[in-house]
Design an enzyme around this catalytic site. Structure first.
Site, short mmCIF file in Angstrom:
data_model
loop_
_atom_site.label_atom_id
_atom_site.label_comp_id
_atom_site.label_asym_id
_atom_site.label_seq_id
_atom_site.Cartn_x
_atom_site.Cartn_y
_atom_site.Cartn_z
N PRO A 60 11.34 0.24 -15.45
CA PRO A 60 11.11 -0.03 -16.81
C PRO A 60 12.31 0.35 -17.75
CG PRO A 60 9.89 2.04 -16.11
CD PRO A 60 10.59 1.26 -14.75
N TYR A 109 -0.08 -22.32 -9.49
CA TYR A 109 -1.01 -21.39 -9.27
C TYR A 109 -2.37 -21.35 -9.65
CZ TYR A 109 3.41 -19.38 -7.24
OH TYR A 109 4.55 -19.18 -6.54
N HIS A 110 -3.31 -20.90 -9.00
CA HIS A 110 -4.86 -21.04 -9.48
C HIS A 110 -5.40 -19.54 -9.44
CE1 HIS A 110 -5.16 -25.21 -9.20
NE2 HIS A 110 -4.28 -25.15 -8.20
N HIS A 167 -2.64 -8.42 -1.45
CA HIS A 167 -2.15 -7.80 -2.32
C HIS A 167 -2.07 -8.70 -3.41
CE1 HIS A 167 0.29 -4.99 0.51
NE2 HIS A 167 -0.77 -4.29 -0.08
N GLU A 170 1.02 -11.27 -4.94
CA GLU A 170 1.60 -12.09 -4.27
C GLU A 170 0.92 -13.53 -4.10
OE1 GLU A 170 1.18 -9.76 -0.51
OE2 GLU A 170 2.62 -8.02 -1.57
N ARG A 227 -0.66 -4.94 -7.74
CA ARG A 227 -0.94 -5.09 -6.22
C ARG A 227 -2.11 -4.57 -5.58
NH1 ARG A 227 2.81 -3.87 -1.74
NH2 ARG A 227 2.14 -2.48 -0.20
N HIS A 299 1.32 -12.37 3.13
CA HIS A 299 1.94 -11.78 2.06
C HIS A 299 3.05 -12.44 1.45
CE1 HIS A 299 0.13 -7.66 2.90
NE2 HIS A 299 -0.38 -8.25 3.94
N GLU A 374 5.26 -12.47 5.66
CA GLU A 374 5.77 -12.52 4.22
C GLU A 374 6.49 -13.64 4.03
OE1 GLU A 374 5.53 -9.89 2.25
OE2 GLU A 374 5.45 -8.04 3.62
ZN ZN Z 1 1.94 -7.72 0.32
#
Ligand code: ZN
Ligand code: NAG
Ligand code: NAG
Ligand code: NAG
Ligand code: NAG
Length: 419
Positions: A60, A109-110, A167, A170, A227, A299, A374
């Protein structure tokens, strides 16, 4: 008047969403064990957020000077990798409506409720091949709705499991899971893909697109970078447990935090997260009548296929089988569009993780091919992968899944080991 209504609606929605204005992601040059230790200590009060430990760190604005000074004085090189996280958040999602008029739009994305509508629409479209079932409810009461797909052969088949969104942030993970599910069904139905038909005859495939629905919803409504789950356990300071540290196999070891504010918080005890408990109970129950051969927890990001172990640097007894399979799976991914996915035991090629899903799949259930994958990318966008990369991400992973499954089906089942 109408404009005013729209404006005030936006005000409510926009204000509810946490802002990441001025947040940066730093990429550090990590070249030694000592670096990893130094970097770990940087996050002593859990105000920072590792996007990809120990390399990518979101900072931040008010901590930027401190972090950069700390890295400099410890002689760790870094670059500012993402200049402004909020700008990336805004750029990653299109303004288009989410449901296509002609059906489901796989290339945006949904949110959770749209995905639940999608699950039902799959069964409507493929009633003889697909059915839904639930493994239970999430902490906040959302349905952990799954699909079972396959061709009914009248015989007991082997099984596979894959899930998305353990997570929350993602987002390309559920998008990929949905696309692959549809591709399996549609490519079989058009009758042009014998491999897919063979695989649907060989396996029952159990699919949970959103394993952490409370966290996923929260990442849509409140905090795009969320997450964990959304539990708040008695005595804990912070919300959320990392569900991928909460499985009841080697829970609480290396690579899992006992601090509730940490992003890798393991929870107060194994299976404290009902989402994890429900999945564990379902697979335990189901594996009494079917042999599970493959387990994949999807992920993002970093383009890797990770096998066991996570909780130790030791190699598992069946690593030879896993290595052979991962090679085939990742080569098929590569053949699609040239993307490189590295593979190997998670603890060695990434970092240790205890209480993770893949260790549970292999260690508790004896599923020989038990992985974390991943997805894209390698960090340019990180979790904020633009929607125009959904297609290639999903397609290449679909090719990997098919090639890998054909290999698994051709490989004799090794007597189950007690590991
Ligand atoms: Zn993950
Ligand atoms: C999810 O999407 C649906 C349909 O587009 C919309 O009506 C709903 O408000 C969305 N929910 C959230 C939490 O964004
Ligand atoms: C949490 O872990 C730290 C470091 O591993 C340890 O010193 C501490 O005692 C642990 N706390 C609890 C409550 O287990
Ligand atoms: C994948 O790796 C190969 C070999 O290192 C490299 O030549 C190629 O450019 C990489 N592909 C991508 C898309 O990065
Ligand atoms: C070979 C192959 O992958 N064929 C198709 C499977 O289904 C998807 C989605 O419908 C198509 O994009 C593929 O071309």
């Amino acid at each position: 008047m109408q404009r005013l209504v729209v404006f005030s609606l936006c005000l409510v929605a926009c204000m509810a969403m946490e802002s990441f204005d001025g947040y940066k992601v730093l990429r550090m040059e990590v070249t030694s064990e000592e670096h990893i230790e130094i970097i770990s200590e940087l996050d002593f009060d859990h105000e920072l957020d590792f996007w990809d430990f120990p390399r990518d760190l979101m900072v931040p604005p008010h901590l930027l000077e401190f972090v950069q000074f700390y890295l400099k004085s410890n002689e760790i090189n870094h670059v500012v990798w993402i200049e402004d996280v909020q700008a990336k958040i805004d750029a990653a999602v299109s303004e288009e409506p989410h449901i296509d008029v002609d059906g489901f739009d796989y290339y945006v994305y949904h949110n959770y409720s749209e995905i639940m509508v999608w699950v039902d629409s799959i069964v409507e479209a493929y009633p003889t091949l697909a059915s839904t079932f639930s493994v239970g409810l999430s902490h906040e009461g959302r349905d952990l709705k799954c699909l079972k797909i396959g061709i009914d052969t009248g015989k007991t088949k082997r099984a596979i499991w894959f899930n998305g969104a353990i997570h929350a942030r993602e987002w390309v993970s559920p998008a990929t899971v949905m696309w692959m599910t549809n591709a399996l069904l549609s490519n079989h139905t058009t009758g042009t893909d014998e491999d897919v038909t063979f695989l649907l005859e060989s396996f029952d495939m159990y699919i949970l697109p959103v394993m952490n629905p409370d966290g996923y919803e929260y990442s849509w409504t409140t905090n795009r970078m969320w997450r964990k789950t959304r539990t708040h356990h008695p005595g804990d300071l912070c919300y959320g447990t990392d569900p991928n540290r909460n499985f009841d196999y080697m829970w609480g070891g290396l690579g899992a935090s006992n601090v509730s504010c940490a992003s890798t918080y393991r929870g107060p005890h194994a299976l404290s997260e009902v989402e994890v408990k429900n999945v564990v109970e379902f697979i335990r129950q189901q594996s009494q009548s079917q042999t599970f051969r493959l387990f994949i927890d999807y992920h993002s990001y970093s383009q890797m296929m990770l096998s066991t172990w996570g909780h130790t640097y030791d190699l598992p007894p069946d690593y030879d089988l896993m290595e052979e399979h991962m090679k085939i799976h990742t080569e098929a991914i590569h053949d699609a569009f040239g993307a490189n996915y590295t593979y190997g035991p998670g603890s060695r090629i990434l970092y240790p993780v205890s209480g993770g899903s893949r260790d549970w799949g292999y260690g508790d259930r004896g599923i020989p091919y038990s992985y974390t994958i991943e997805l894209r990318d390698t960090g340019e966008h990180g979790f904020l992968l633009p929607e125009d990369q959904i297609y290639e991400t999903a397609f290449e992973n679909y090719r990997g899944l098919i090639a890998g499954l054909l290999h698994i089906e051709a490989t004799p089942v090794r007597a189950q080991r007690h590991v």
